[in-house]
Scaffold this motif. Structure first.
Motif, PDB file in Angstrom:
ATOM      1  N   TYR A  70       0.859  -1.180   0.000  1.00 10.64           N
ATOM      2  CA  TYR A  70       0.000   0.000   0.000  1.00 10.64           C
ATOM      3  C   TYR A  70       0.898   1.234   0.000  1.00 10.64           C
ATOM      4  O   TYR A  70       1.996   1.197   0.521  1.00 10.64           O
ATOM      5  CB  TYR A  70      -0.864   0.002   1.266  1.00 10.64           C
ATOM      6  CG  TYR A  70      -1.615   1.297   1.479  1.00 10.64           C
ATOM      7  CD1 TYR A  70      -1.110   2.284   2.319  1.00 10.64           C
ATOM      8  CD2 TYR A  70      -2.800   1.543   0.810  1.00 10.64           C
ATOM      9  CE1 TYR A  70      -1.781   3.489   2.496  1.00 10.64           C
ATOM     10  CE2 TYR A  70      -3.479   2.736   0.995  1.00 10.64           C
ATOM     11  CZ  TYR A  70      -2.958   3.705   1.836  1.00 10.64           C
ATOM     12  OH  TYR A  70      -3.614   4.887   2.009  1.00 10.64           O
ATOM     13  N   ASN A  72       0.288   5.681   0.414  1.00 12.99           N
ATOM     14  CA  ASN A  72      -0.651   6.800   0.570  1.00 12.99           C
ATOM     15  C   ASN A  72      -0.941   7.443  -0.783  1.00 12.99           C
ATOM     16  O   ASN A  72      -0.036   7.681  -1.565  1.00 12.99           O
ATOM     17  CB  ASN A  72      -0.074   7.863   1.502  1.00 12.99           C
ATOM     18  CG  ASN A  72       0.002   7.401   2.929  1.00 12.99           C
ATOM     19  OD1 ASN A  72      -0.157   6.224   3.215  1.00 12.99           O
ATOM     20  ND2 ASN A  72       0.252   8.326   3.829  1.00 12.99           N
ATOM     21  N   GLY A  73      -2.207   7.712  -1.024  1.00 14.87           N
ATOM     22  CA  GLY A  73      -2.612   8.398  -2.241  1.00 14.87           C
ATOM     23  C   GLY A  73      -2.763   7.513  -3.453  1.00 14.87           C
ATOM     24  O   GLY A  73      -3.080   7.999  -4.535  1.00 14.87           O
ATOM     25  N   ASP A 119       7.690   9.411  -3.159  1.00 10.55           N
ATOM     26  CA  ASP A 119       7.556  10.416  -2.119  1.00 10.55           C
ATOM     27  C   ASP A 119       8.789  11.306  -2.123  1.00 10.55           C
ATOM     28  O   ASP A 119       9.772  11.018  -2.810  1.00 10.55           O
ATOM     29  CB  ASP A 119       7.328   9.785  -0.738  1.00 10.55           C
ATOM     30  CG  ASP A 119       8.490   8.925  -0.253  1.00 10.55           C
ATOM     31  OD1 ASP A 119       9.547   8.880  -0.909  1.00 10.55           O
ATOM     32  OD2 ASP A 119       8.344   8.283   0.795  1.00 10.55           O
ATOM     33  N   GLU A 140      -0.982  13.916  -1.407  1.00  7.31           N
ATOM     34  CA  GLU A 140      -1.209  14.366  -0.039  1.00  7.31           C
ATOM     35  C   GLU A 140       0.124  14.720   0.607  1.00  7.31           C
ATOM     36  O   GLU A 140       1.177  14.349   0.110  1.00  7.31           O
ATOM     37  CB  GLU A 140      -1.933  13.315   0.798  1.00  7.31           C
ATOM     38  CG  GLU A 140      -1.197  12.000   0.937  1.00  7.31           C
ATOM     39  CD  GLU A 140      -2.008  10.943   1.670  1.00  7.31           C
ATOM     40  OE1 GLU A 140      -1.583  10.562   2.761  1.00  7.31           O
ATOM     41  OE2 GLU A 140      -3.042  10.512   1.135  1.00  7.31           O
ATOM     42  N   VAL A 142       2.118  14.653   4.436  1.00  9.53           N
ATOM     43  CA  VAL A 142       2.061  14.031   5.742  1.00  9.53           C
ATOM     44  C   VAL A 142       3.303  14.427   6.524  1.00  9.53           C
ATOM     45  O   VAL A 142       4.392  14.510   5.970  1.00  9.53           O
ATOM     46  CB  VAL A 142       2.029  12.486   5.609  1.00  9.53           C
ATOM     47  CG1 VAL A 142       2.064  11.813   6.959  1.00  9.53           C
ATOM     48  CG2 VAL A 142       0.831  12.041   4.809  1.00  9.53           C
TER      49      VAL A 142
END
Length: 162
Positions: A70, A72-73, A119, A140, A142
Motif C-alpha cells: 500500500y 498513501n494516495g 515520495d 497528499e 504528511v
C-alpha cells in the motif's frame, strides 16, 4: 552530451560497487560500504527492481523500485514505489531520469500495474519539481511523528490505572 548515447538496463552484480557509490551520493547518511551490503541484501531477497543508466558502459544514474502492499494516495494495491532516483550532477538536465522512468513505466505496464508512486521530504522542493516534471501528481502531505518509549518510572503500575 545527448541522452541518445545513454542506455538503460537492470542492474546486476558487476554494477553493485558503482551503484553503491551513487547511492551514497543520494543518501549520504551511510557509507558506500553500507550501501553495498544493503544492495547485496536487496538482491538476495529479491526485494525490488533496480535500473541503471549508462553512458559508455559507465553507470551515471539509478532508480530503485519496490512493490509495496500500500502507498498513501494510491488507487491500487499492491503498488510499485520509486524508492530512489539519482543522476550524477554532470549528467543532470539531459533527460536521463526521464529515460530511466520511461523504461520503468513500460516494464510496470507490461506486468499489469496501473500506477507508480513516490515520495519526497517536505523540504525537498527540487525533488517536488522533478516529480511534477516527470508527470507525478501530488496526492497528499504528511508529517510523521515519533515518540521514544524509554523506560517509564511508573512501569510497576498498570498504565490503565495510572
Amino acid at each position: 552530451m545527448p541522452c541518445d548515447l545513454v542506455s538503460v538496463r537492470l542492474l546486476t552484480p558487476p554494477d553493485f560497487e558503482p551503484w553503491s557509490a551513487l547511492r551514497h551520493s543520494l543518501w549520504s547518511d551511510q557509507s558506500a560500504e553500507a550501501h553495498l551490503a544493503e544492495i547485496e541484501d536487496l538482491q538476495r531477497r529479491q526485494a525490488g527492481t533496480c535500473y541503471g543508466a549508462f553512458r559508455a558502459e559507465v553507470l551515471i544514474a539509478f532508480a530503485e523500485i519496490s512493490i509495496r502492499p500500500y502507498a498513501n494516495g494510491c488507487t491500487s494495491t499492491p503498488v510499485p514505489f520509486l524508492e530512489g532516483i539519482f543522476v550524477e550532477e554532470d549528467n543532470r538536465r539531459m533527460g536521463i531520469a526521464r529515460l530511466l522512468l520511461a523504461q520503468i513505466e513500460a516494464d510496470l505496464r507490461a506486468k499489469g500495474y496501473v500506477e507508480l508512486c513516490s515520495d519526497a521530504e517536505m523540504h525537498n522542493i527540487s525533488s517536488h519539481r522533478a516529480h511534477q516534471h516527470w508527470g507525478f501528481i501530488e496526492t497528499e502531505r504528511v508529517i510523521y511523528f515519533r515518540k521514544p518509549l524509554g523506560r517509564d518510572p511508573r512501569s510497576r503500575t498498570n498504565a490503565c490505572n495510572a
